[in-house]
Design a protein around this motif. Structure first.
Motif, short mmCIF file in Angstrom:
data_model
loop_
_atom_site.label_atom_id
_atom_site.label_comp_id
_atom_site.label_asym_id
_atom_site.label_seq_id
_atom_site.Cartn_x
_atom_site.Cartn_y
_atom_site.Cartn_z
N ASP A 499 81.55 46.14 16.78
CA ASP A 499 80.30 46.45 16.07
C ASP A 499 79.77 45.15 15.46
O ASP A 499 80.43 44.55 14.60
N PRO A 500 78.57 44.69 15.88
CA PRO A 500 78.03 43.44 15.35
C PRO A 500 77.90 43.43 13.82
O PRO A 500 78.05 42.40 13.18
N GLU A 501 77.64 44.61 13.22
CA GLU A 501 77.49 44.70 11.76
C GLU A 501 78.79 44.34 11.03
O GLU A 501 78.77 43.91 9.89
N HIS A 502 79.92 44.53 11.73
CA HIS A 502 81.23 44.27 11.11
C HIS A 502 81.89 43.02 11.68
O HIS A 502 83.10 42.84 11.58
N THR A 503 81.06 42.15 12.27
CA THR A 503 81.59 40.95 12.92
C THR A 503 80.87 39.71 12.40
O THR A 503 79.67 39.73 12.18
N ALA A 504 81.63 38.62 12.23
CA ALA A 504 81.01 37.35 11.83
C ALA A 504 81.55 36.24 12.71
O ALA A 504 82.72 36.25 13.12
N PHE A 505 80.68 35.28 13.02
CA PHE A 505 81.07 34.05 13.72
C PHE A 505 81.05 32.94 12.69
O PHE A 505 80.06 32.75 11.98
N ILE A 506 82.14 32.17 12.62
CA ILE A 506 82.18 31.04 11.69
C ILE A 506 82.71 29.79 12.40
O ILE A 506 83.46 29.89 13.37
N SER A 507 82.29 28.64 11.91
CA SER A 507 82.72 27.36 12.48
C SER A 507 82.63 26.28 11.41
O SER A 507 81.79 26.38 10.51
N PRO A 508 83.46 25.23 11.50
CA PRO A 508 83.34 24.15 10.51
C PRO A 508 82.08 23.31 10.70
O PRO A 508 81.68 22.59 9.80
N TYR A 509 81.45 23.40 11.89
CA TYR A 509 80.35 22.50 12.23
C TYR A 509 79.00 23.21 12.23
O TYR A 509 78.82 24.21 12.93
N SER A 510 78.05 22.66 11.47
CA SER A 510 76.72 23.28 11.38
C SER A 510 76.00 23.22 12.73
O SER A 510 75.18 24.07 13.05
N GLY A 511 76.31 22.20 13.56
CA GLY A 511 75.73 22.11 14.90
C GLY A 511 76.14 23.28 15.77
O GLY A 511 75.34 23.83 16.53
N GLN A 512 77.41 23.71 15.64
CA GLN A 512 77.90 24.85 16.40
C GLN A 512 77.26 26.14 15.90
O GLN A 512 76.97 27.05 16.68
N VAL A 513 77.03 26.21 14.61
CA VAL A 513 76.37 27.39 14.02
C VAL A 513 74.94 27.50 14.56
O VAL A 513 74.48 28.58 14.93
#
Length: 609
Positions: A499-513
């Motif tokens: 469920d996208p509402e309960h999922t987050a993508f995180i990364s140390p790099y703002s370029g990847q974000v």
């Protein structure tokens, strides 16, 4: 002067100098650079204008994307700008996702505020640095406090258990506290003058502090509650409201929600006589402003003088409003059992003139040391709370950081006091997700609540080694990206049906974000690790980005950032990275071994490439 005091003063000045250089918008620092470094938000879409606290202009705005920077914190000093016009100083009230609000220190809104191309950028916080320098210069004159300073800067104590603090039996209001939380509350209620509550992720630190504050208030104590950000102050204040204590929330930088607003000076005074008086003054100021605005931008000398006189009258009324508010605030401060605010918010409210029994400094792992000394003189007993194994305070000056300026007050304190109380049961994550942090950071002392035992696979590492998915510089020429990792994660999302509402993508790099926003579904939360500290989701996708032949891992070397990253997921944690690049580092080598032991180790070859 004590050498460590001299060092802190030097660091404050270095940071002040670095802010002035880095935040400037000139030929050497283009708007594109400031945006890439997370120092400017541009362009803004103005959604609302009104006159708020002390009749200052306040602007609500929205952005096309949520900014990936943890530098724009509530209360940050800012400048509002547009090309070709003089910038206007102000303060950030709030920033949440794509929406925010700021206050301007001006008699009225600039004529250009709703034009295309308006932005805000960070500005040197001279108010805070002035207070910090004053406090550090005067510290040696306060003998008891200076003794504490010397204790915190002596040789570190050899590691050993805290000696148990003596406290009489307590009748706990919250019957659900575990043994470590009860012990921390009892220690706080003892005669110990200085102690630390160490709360790793998900261990109920706020719940523990709220119970301790209630116990002290029940004994007739006057309590001061602080944290380096308004968000953290409000989080603890909300927990205290359940105990019905007489709480006063001071400081005017936060966008208070309805529950907190009722406990601000403005909310408490409501329809009082003085509030009606302030309302009348605001109406008068509005009349003068309207008269002044009849004189537009192109006018002669006489009209300019008339406009200036009218605005001078507005400023005079505003000073009167502020004086009235301060008078009323002082009465409320004297009556309240608990006063809550950021260090500078408390200082500005005149709280430093009073003496409190106990000071609670929450999120102390995010608080630079000089800021803590601004409020330490206000109370006889000090309780620091936080986790020094999460992200440290943000410091811009490399020279100041090398001098230890990014060592938080919590990090300094834990090595110099025996009174450290660890909250040792976490209630957020499945056991497999929490296990590595417990092993690496918390000496295996962090346990998982029994109902969160493993019921399947909750931890997965996807290895990109040998796939050719190498890192590259983003369009800003500063941050890194790895599109291959994103394509694999997109396949994983489609396959797993999370469920996208309960999922987050995180990364140390703002370029990847930035790249993730182009590739991943718009409905999932996409954020840098730094911006996601303090938050959680059922499912977390963590992209490490680094993949190169040299084994360079850059700021993946800050293991505390990784501790934050791997403790955000409640149910599923998926990490994607290149084992050949990160595996030479002892931390990541240990983590990869842990995944093989407790989770699922996969390779990109399992996916369509």
């Amino acid at each position: 002067m004590h050498p460590q005091l001299q060092n802190l003063l030097k660091c404050v000045e270095l940071e002040e100098k670095e802010q002035a250089t880095r935040y400037s918008l000139d030929q050497a620092h283009t708007l594109r650079q400031l945006k890439a470094e997370g120092l400017a938000l541009h362009p803004l879409i103005v959604t609302r204008k009104n006159f708020g606290y002390a009749d200052y202009p306040e602007i609500s705005f929205k952005l096309a994307f949520p900014p990936e920077t943890n530098l724009f914190r509530d209360g940050a000093a800012i400048e509002c700008f547009i090309a070709g016009e003089e910038p206007v100083k102000g303060t950030l009230i709030s920033l949440d996702g794509k929406a925010g609000e700021f206050r301007l220190f001006a008699p009225d809104f600039p004529d250009w505020i709703e034009d295309d191309g308006v932005g805000i950028k960070l500005a040197p916080d001279t108010r805070t640095t002035t207070i910090m320098k004053k406090v550090l210069n005067e510290l040696e004159q306060n003998k008891p406090l200076f003794r504490l300073f010397e204790q915190l800067h002596a040789a570190p104590l050899p590691g050993q258990e805290a000696k148990p603090a003596v406290a009489e039996n307590i009748s706990f209001h919250n019957k659900k506290l575990n043994a470590s939380q009860q012990e921390a509350v009892q220690a706080i209620c003892s005669d110990e003058p200085f102690l630390v509550v160490h709360g790793p992720p998900g261990t109920g630190k706020t719940t523990t502090l709220a119970e301790a504050i209630y116990q002290l208030v029940s004994r007739g104590e006057k309590i001061l509650v602080s944290a380096p950000s308004n968000t953290a102050v409000d989080h603890l204040a909300k927990s205290l409201l359940k105990y019905a204590v007489n709480l006063l929330r001071v400081g005017n930088n936060s966008k208070a929600d309805a529950a907190i607003f009722a406990h601000t000076p403005e909310g408490k005074l409501g329809n009082s006589k003085s509030q009606k008086e302030i309302k009348q003054l605001k109406i008068r100021a509005e009349e003068f402003r309207r008269m002044a605005l009849k004189y537009k931008r192109s006018f002669g000398k006489a009209e300019r003088e008339q406009r200036n006189l009218l605005f001078k009258e507005v400023r005079s009324i505003r000073a009167e409003i502020k004086k009235l508010q301060e008078y009323n605030e002082q009465k409320l401060i004297e009556e309240a059992s608990v006063i809550a605010g950021t260090p500078i918010g408390l200082y500005d409210a005149g709280v430093d003139q009073l003496r409190f029994n106990t000071l609670f400094l929450d999120e102390a792992g995010q608080c630079i040391e000089p800021l803590a000394w601004c409020i330490f003189p206000m109370a006889g007993k000090i309780v620091l709370a936080g986790d020094h194994w999460q992200l440290p305070p943000t410091v811009l000056s490399r020279e100041a950081a090398a001098g230890g300026f990014n060592n938080s007050i919590l990090e300094v304190a834990v090595h110099h006091t025996r009174q450290v109380y660890l909250l040792n049961i976490q209630y957020r994550m499945r056991e497999a997700i929490a296990g590595f942090s417990s092993r690496y950071f918390y000496n295996q002392l962090l346990k998982t609540a029994t109902h969160l035992g493993n019921t399947g696979t909750h931890l997965c590492f996807i290895d990109t080694a040998g796939s050719g998915y190498q890192e590259k510089q983003g369009p800003d020429g500063i941050s890194l990206q790895n599109e291959g990792e994103l394509r694999i994660l997109l396949q994983l999302l489609e396959k797993e049906g999370w469920d996208p509402e309960h999922t987050a993508f995180i990364s140390p790099y703002s370029g990847q974000v930035a790249a993730a926003r182009e590739i991943l579904p718009a409905t999932i939360r996409i954020s840098t690790i730094d911006s996601f500290q303090g938050q959680e989701k059922e499912n977390i996708l963590l992209s490490l980005v680094r993949s190169n032949d040299e084994g360079e891992i850059g700021f993946l070397k800050d293991y505390r950032r990784m501790n934050v990253a791997i403790t955000r997921a409640k149910e599923q944690l998926v990490i994607i990275g290149d084992s050949a690049t990160i595996g030479a580092d002892k931390f990541y080598r240990a983590f990869l071994s842990y995944v093989e032991e407790q989770g699922q180790y996969r390779t990109v070859w399992e996916f369509e490439m």
